[in-house]
Motif scaffolding. Sequence first.
Motif, short mmCIF file in Angstrom:
data_model
loop_
_atom_site.label_atom_id
_atom_site.label_comp_id
_atom_site.label_asym_id
_atom_site.label_seq_id
_atom_site.Cartn_x
_atom_site.Cartn_y
_atom_site.Cartn_z
N UNK A 270 -7.69 23.66 -55.71
CA UNK A 270 -8.65 22.82 -56.43
C UNK A 270 -8.44 21.34 -56.12
N UNK A 271 -7.20 20.93 -55.84
CA UNK A 271 -6.95 19.54 -55.47
C UNK A 271 -7.57 19.22 -54.11
N UNK A 272 -7.52 20.17 -53.21
CA UNK A 272 -8.15 19.98 -51.90
C UNK A 272 -9.66 19.79 -52.06
N UNK A 273 -10.26 20.62 -52.90
CA UNK A 273 -11.71 20.58 -53.06
C UNK A 273 -12.20 19.25 -53.62
N UNK A 274 -11.40 18.62 -54.46
CA UNK A 274 -11.81 17.38 -55.12
C UNK A 274 -11.23 16.13 -54.46
N UNK A 275 -10.69 16.27 -53.26
CA UNK A 275 -10.08 15.14 -52.55
C UNK A 275 -9.02 14.47 -53.41
N UNK A 276 -8.22 15.29 -54.07
CA UNK A 276 -7.20 14.76 -54.98
C UNK A 276 -5.83 15.32 -54.62
N UNK A 277 -5.51 15.31 -53.34
CA UNK A 277 -4.21 15.83 -52.90
C UNK A 277 -3.06 14.91 -53.29
N UNK A 278 -3.38 13.69 -53.76
CA UNK A 278 -2.34 12.73 -54.13
C UNK A 278 -2.06 11.71 -53.06
N UNK A 279 -2.66 11.84 -51.89
CA UNK A 279 -2.45 10.87 -50.83
C UNK A 279 -3.27 9.61 -51.10
N UNK A 280 -2.73 8.48 -50.68
CA UNK A 280 -3.42 7.20 -50.87
C UNK A 280 -4.63 7.05 -49.96
N UNK A 281 -4.62 7.73 -48.81
CA UNK A 281 -5.68 7.58 -47.82
C UNK A 281 -5.80 8.85 -47.01
#
Length: 465
Positions: free
Chosen positions: A107-118
């Motif tokens: 679900x983090x991948x789907x929402x572009x929320x992997x935690x990476x800054x860029x």
Amino acid sequence: MRSTPSSQGVASIGLLALIEALESLPDVEPHSVMVLRHGQVIAEGWWHPYTSDRLGLLYSLSKGFTSTALGLAVAEGLVGLDDTVVSWFPELDGEVTDPGSRSIRVRHLLTMASGHDEDAIDAAKAKDPDNLVRGFLLTPPEHAPGSAFAYNQMCTYTVGAIIARASGTTLTDFLRPRLLDPLGIGEVAWIRDSAGRDLGYSGLHATTDAIARFGQLYLQRGVWEGRQLLTEEWVEEATRSHIVTRGEASIDWNQGYGFQFWRSRHGYRADGAYGQFCLVLPEQDIVLALTVATNDTQSALDAVWEHLLPAVDAPTPEADDALANKLASLALPPVPGDPEPPAASAAQWDGARVDLADGPLSAVAVMRTHVGWQAELFSHEEPAFAVPLSSDGWTIAHIGPEDASTPVAVSGGWSESGTLRVGVIFVETPHRLQVACTLDVENARAHWMTEPLGDVTTLDLRAPR
């Protein structure tokens, strides 16, 4: 099904205004448009040399199809949204030790929320160019997964890799019986990486009609011709905002992000670089498929809001014919010029080679052939290709090897002052190469109207087949 705008409650005069606005915007080159209301196609047109049957590069609009594949895989019990990414790649379990990387979930991948800054794609390629998932998981996120948005190609790529592993096939082959065939979408083509995976985050080539059908499926909450292809729950989750996107440069990119879909000031959309749009407006029961070439994508959306929205529920049947005539005659203006150089310099042009110091081309060679003049364009460290010179509209040509040729549309000619201008449109992409040169090398130049993304050559600017 096709209908007139007025019979579906839409003002043709408003659609005419939208078309004219797109044509008049200084930095927007429109390529195609389809408008559907109540499931009926009420307006469609292609600016020649773009055509209805030709595939086009969707860039990041591809992400919507990858997300949809994940929704289908979830419905079949193949993948879970709360699965950790590393659990799908057990061969990497011993290497991936960072707790942040280990806690990234689907679900983090789907929402572009992997935690990476860029965007982590360059870092992933640097760590392992042959296994991007490994490179991604070996790039620790700076923040807790799920806590912040950063548009990240590696998120979508990894979703595609998980689907491929779960299904044992490519994204395209997974989607074919579940989505593409039921929607009546014919040929598509997806660029693959060196590992043989469909890119997922970009690279899908499809027709404008395919974009419209895809949007209509979402507007109908997953139902197509009486079949529930996607669960209603998936459509709801995929298209609502899961994470804030404040800080994005443009207002329609600041409305939140779903499962690879952007929220807009009105409705939601899948979109790609340089203006490839699948716009869904549930309140108006409208789908808009729009492809353009621009570095100012916000201005294209502004035109939609300004002209399409006021046209809803305000039919103008007296303008239906004018709109139909306009849509049937859409064309990009050819590059102006004379098909022959000025007589005084014709002999000098025949066999001339003009070197270019900067830009996408290194040189232009011009020669007279038995069928007319042609220009050979030399790229930096890339194969040269020859195109015919004609100021009589756009000429379709094929460049590169016969078994993998790239279709282009060419127009050009000489001005009275002796400047040769050539336009080369790579008609399966949004890209146009512009060339202007004289026999005086200091006045020779070439540039992209919109520069191709990724590590590609000019001969790569086509649908992979």
